[in-house]
Design a protein around this motif. Structure first.
Motif, mmCIF file in Angstrom:
data_model
loop_
_atom_site.group_PDB
_atom_site.id
_atom_site.type_symbol
_atom_site.label_atom_id
_atom_site.label_comp_id
_atom_site.label_asym_id
_atom_site.label_seq_id
_atom_site.Cartn_x
_atom_site.Cartn_y
_atom_site.Cartn_z
ATOM 1 N N PRO A 166 0.818 -1.215 0.000
ATOM 2 C CA PRO A 166 0.000 0.000 0.000
ATOM 3 C C PRO A 166 0.861 1.279 0.000
ATOM 4 C CG PRO A 166 -0.936 -1.593 1.502
ATOM 5 C CD PRO A 166 0.402 -2.136 1.069
ATOM 6 N N ALA A 167 2.031 1.228 0.612
ATOM 7 C CA ALA A 167 2.928 2.393 0.613
ATOM 8 C C ALA A 167 3.375 2.731 -0.805
ATOM 9 C CB ALA A 167 4.140 2.137 1.518
ATOM 10 N N GLU A 168 3.665 1.714 -1.612
ATOM 11 C CA GLU A 168 4.052 1.950 -3.007
ATOM 12 C C GLU A 168 2.889 2.548 -3.793
ATOM 13 O OE1 GLU A 168 5.543 -1.693 -4.663
ATOM 14 O OE2 GLU A 168 7.152 -1.836 -3.168
ATOM 15 N N LEU A 169 1.694 2.044 -3.558
ATOM 16 C CA LEU A 169 0.508 2.591 -4.219
ATOM 17 C C LEU A 169 0.317 4.053 -3.828
ATOM 18 C CD1 LEU A 169 -2.102 2.485 -5.875
ATOM 19 C CD2 LEU A 169 -3.204 1.376 -3.908
ATOM 20 N N ALA A 170 0.440 4.346 -2.551
ATOM 21 C CA ALA A 170 0.292 5.728 -2.069
ATOM 22 C C ALA A 170 1.328 6.639 -2.713
ATOM 23 C CB ALA A 170 0.414 5.779 -0.552
ATOM 24 N N ALA A 171 2.554 6.165 -2.840
ATOM 25 C CA ALA A 171 3.608 6.967 -3.473
ATOM 26 C C ALA A 171 3.250 7.245 -4.931
ATOM 27 C CB ALA A 171 4.952 6.254 -3.371
ATOM 28 N N TYR A 172 2.690 6.254 -5.618
ATOM 29 C CA TYR A 172 2.299 6.451 -7.020
ATOM 30 C C TYR A 172 1.152 7.457 -7.136
ATOM 31 C CZ TYR A 172 0.989 5.490 -11.821
ATOM 32 O OH TYR A 172 0.691 5.626 -13.158
ATOM 33 N N LEU A 173 0.194 7.376 -6.243
ATOM 34 C CA LEU A 173 -0.917 8.331 -6.270
ATOM 35 C C LEU A 173 -0.409 9.753 -6.023
ATOM 36 C CD1 LEU A 173 -3.656 6.294 -4.344
ATOM 37 C CD2 LEU A 173 -3.348 6.537 -6.825
ATOM 38 N N ARG A 174 0.516 9.901 -5.083
ATOM 39 C CA ARG A 174 1.115 11.230 -4.849
ATOM 40 C C ARG A 174 1.849 11.710 -6.097
ATOM 41 N NH1 ARG A 174 1.798 9.159 0.245
ATOM 42 N NH2 ARG A 174 3.943 8.490 -0.127
ATOM 43 N N HIS A 175 2.576 10.805 -6.756
ATOM 44 C CA HIS A 175 3.272 11.162 -7.999
ATOM 45 C C HIS A 175 2.284 11.688 -9.042
ATOM 46 C CE1 HIS A 175 5.449 10.808 -11.798
ATOM 47 N NE2 HIS A 175 4.464 10.021 -12.210
ATOM 48 N N LEU A 176 1.157 11.002 -9.185
ATOM 49 C CA LEU A 176 0.165 11.440 -10.168
ATOM 50 C C LEU A 176 -0.399 12.813 -9.825
ATOM 51 C CD1 LEU A 176 -1.774 8.120 -10.876
ATOM 52 C CD2 LEU A 176 -0.108 9.262 -12.351
ATOM 53 N N LEU A 177 -0.603 13.087 -8.544
ATOM 54 C CA LEU A 177 -1.099 14.406 -8.137
ATOM 55 C C LEU A 177 -0.074 15.504 -8.420
ATOM 56 C CD1 LEU A 177 -2.861 13.505 -4.779
ATOM 57 C CD2 LEU A 177 -3.946 14.113 -6.960
ATOM 58 N N GLU A 178 1.189 15.162 -8.317
ATOM 59 C CA GLU A 178 2.258 16.133 -8.557
ATOM 60 C C GLU A 178 2.619 16.252 -10.031
ATOM 61 O OE1 GLU A 178 5.286 14.462 -6.093
ATOM 62 O OE2 GLU A 178 4.252 15.025 -4.233
ATOM 63 N N THR A 179 2.137 15.326 -10.854
ATOM 64 C CA THR A 179 2.466 15.317 -12.282
ATOM 65 C C THR A 179 1.160 15.279 -13.081
ATOM 66 O OG1 THR A 179 4.346 13.943 -11.622
ATOM 67 C CG2 THR A 179 3.980 14.211 -13.986
ATOM 68 N N PRO A 180 0.545 16.443 -13.294
ATOM 69 C CA PRO A 180 -0.768 16.472 -13.969
ATOM 70 C C PRO A 180 -0.797 15.750 -15.321
ATOM 71 C CG PRO A 180 -0.243 18.620 -13.064
ATOM 72 C CD PRO A 180 0.984 17.771 -12.889
ATOM 73 N N ARG A 181 0.289 15.798 -16.075
ATOM 74 C CA ARG A 181 0.323 15.143 -17.381
ATOM 75 C C ARG A 181 0.125 13.628 -17.216
ATOM 76 N NH1 ARG A 181 4.699 12.833 -19.634
ATOM 77 N NH2 ARG A 181 5.992 13.908 -18.126
ATOM 78 N N ASP A 182 0.767 13.038 -16.220
ATOM 79 C CA ASP A 182 0.625 11.601 -15.989
ATOM 80 C C ASP A 182 -0.780 11.265 -15.494
ATOM 81 O OD1 ASP A 182 3.247 11.386 -16.758
ATOM 82 O OD2 ASP A 182 4.028 10.942 -14.754
ATOM 83 N N TYR A 183 -1.342 12.131 -14.648
ATOM 84 C CA TYR A 183 -2.710 11.907 -14.168
ATOM 85 C C TYR A 183 -3.698 11.994 -15.330
ATOM 86 C CZ TYR A 183 -7.180 12.543 -11.870
ATOM 87 O OH TYR A 183 -8.492 12.407 -11.498
ATOM 88 N N GLU A 184 -3.557 13.015 -16.160
ATOM 89 C CA GLU A 184 -4.471 13.212 -17.296
ATOM 90 C C GLU A 184 -4.458 12.037 -18.267
ATOM 91 O OE1 GLU A 184 -6.733 15.623 -17.789
ATOM 92 O OE2 GLU A 184 -6.198 16.503 -15.851
ATOM 93 N N ALA A 185 -3.360 11.298 -18.311
ATOM 94 C CA ALA A 185 -3.290 10.135 -19.199
ATOM 95 C C ALA A 185 -4.361 9.107 -18.835
ATOM 96 C CB ALA A 185 -1.903 9.501 -19.138
ATOM 97 N N TYR A 186 -4.743 9.050 -17.560
ATOM 98 C CA TYR A 186 -5.791 8.118 -17.139
ATOM 99 C C TYR A 186 -7.191 8.584 -17.562
ATOM 100 C CZ TYR A 186 -2.591 5.340 -14.354
ATOM 101 O OH TYR A 186 -1.574 4.514 -13.944
ATOM 102 N N LEU A 187 -7.314 9.836 -17.958
ATOM 103 C CA LEU A 187 -8.605 10.372 -18.385
ATOM 104 C C LEU A 187 -8.706 10.496 -19.904
ATOM 105 C CD1 LEU A 187 -8.958 13.179 -15.688
ATOM 106 C CD2 LEU A 187 -9.886 10.852 -15.625
ATOM 107 N N ALA A 188 -7.620 10.220 -20.608
ATOM 108 C CA ALA A 188 -7.583 10.387 -22.069
ATOM 109 C C ALA A 188 -8.611 9.505 -22.779
ATOM 110 C CB ALA A 188 -6.177 10.103 -22.598
#
Length: 181
Positions: free
Chosen positions: A94-116
């Motif tokens: 779960p810590a790795e998952l949390a780190a990835y979610l934080r990364h996505l929040l800090e990197t809008p381009r990577d987050y937006e890829a999930y909405l493409a």
């Protein structure tokens, strides 16, 4: 969920460990979709992890415009567009998952890829299943049972089938017997 909550804040509106309450009247599905839509992510945890067991838990966040963090059917990719959800099983902890979610929040381009996926046509493999939804689920179930019986796969011995196993069957019978007393 509890372990993930040690690494990131989780707002929970359900019956299980709620941390937030719905403000205003609860209008059911409409309120649920509006509430989910206010978040970047939504935990979409199925009640069972089994092939083809895919419920509204992944579809509601997609409808709301947020990214589901999914734990459930291993073949969920057959039911939703590619890269539209985060597979919780892809992370060791779960810590790795949390780190990835934080990364996505800090990197809008990577987050937006999930909405493409929202701006592209549905894949044919998914679009071809949509007409099935025009027939109510109970009718589809009745048709399935009828076909199984026609193929000789229905009950033949007079004994009930035990889809959840013998132990579950006995527990259920005992519970009903106790309640009837």
């Amino acid at each position: 969920m509890a372990e993930l909550g040690r690494h990131i804040d989780i707002d929970s509106y359900g019956r299980h460990r709620p941390t937030r309450k719905i403000e205003g009247p609860d209008l059911g599905t409409q309120t649920k979709i509006e509430t989910i839509g206010r978040y970047h992510f939504c935990l979409a945890l199925e009640n069972s992890i089994a092939p083809d067991y895919v419920t509204e838990k992944i579809f509601d966040p997609l409808l709301a415009g947020t990214v589901p963090v999914y734990l459930g059917a291993p073949n969920v990719g057959e039911f939703v567009p590619a890269n539209s959800y985060i597979d919780a099983t892809a992370f060791g902890t779960p810590a790795e998952l949390a780190a990835y979610l934080r990364h996505l929040l800090e990197t809008p381009r990577d987050y937006e890829a999930y909405l493409a996926w929202r701006s592209r046509p549905l894949p044919e493999s998914i679009a071809s299943r949509l007409p099935l939804l025009e027939t109510p689920a109970k009718c589809r179930l009745a048709e399935f049972v009828y076909r199984r019986q026609q193929q000789g796969q229905g009950r033949s011995s007079g004994w009930p089938t035990l889809p959840f196993g013998a132990v579950s069957f006995v527990r259920s019978k005992l519970r009903r017997w106790r309640m009837a007393r």
